[in-house]
Design an enzyme around this catalytic site. Sequence first.
Site: not given
Length: 252
Positions: A144, A157, A161
Amino acid sequence: MAIDLTGLTAVVTGGNNGIGRAMAVGLARAGANVAVWARNAERSADAVAEIAGHGVKAIAVACDVADETAVAAAMDRTVDELGPLGCFVANAGIAEAAPITEMTLETWHRVLRTNLDGTFLCTREAARRFVDQGTGGSMIVVSSTISRYGGAGQAAYAASKTGIVGLGRTLAVELARHRVRCNILIPGWTRTGMNTDLQADERFMKATTGRTPARRWADPEEFHEIATFLADPTMTFHTGNEIVVDGGYTIF
């Protein structure tokens, strides 16, 4: 020239929704047979129906990517039903937002377990299969743009990532001798089910589109051709690359 993936077996984890589903459809449109690994049976059945509509074989495999035994079983079933592995897309992931002062260890572990542990387990299984086959192949790990900037409330998160980027680079180096390529897909803001709450926030949409040179979010369908390009078995020298698809967001 159109990419022809006829006869290639591809796996897409989290392939029943969002970018994963779009990539699965893109691979099918190019002729690949596709296995969707995911946990939601109803959504997987719907995705498989769409994929099979392109004249290829498609199966749904129930799999928790963070479960080591389930991952091995999913691979066995996939290869038994569709043939030798040709492309593996590690896409499955979750996001849970919380300020760092309020994020629990349980939340941190839950996100890392699915996103990072799951990607490790899946790519390890794919690597084992590719090496045993001796025929080379392609892996795509989905990260991401948050791996390149900070995101308030997204500690778990972002960490997961960013870890995927490092894992993908290592896979590219380690597996090159086996003719296995690994590239890292880095999507920007995309209209998926995971972020419907953000899409409903007018101020957030204005801020993010205003910072994006393309002045919009991506639609999942824009990942059809990206998937086929990264899966193309003729691209034998293309590995270790980070493919950023973000409308210019990270360079603006």
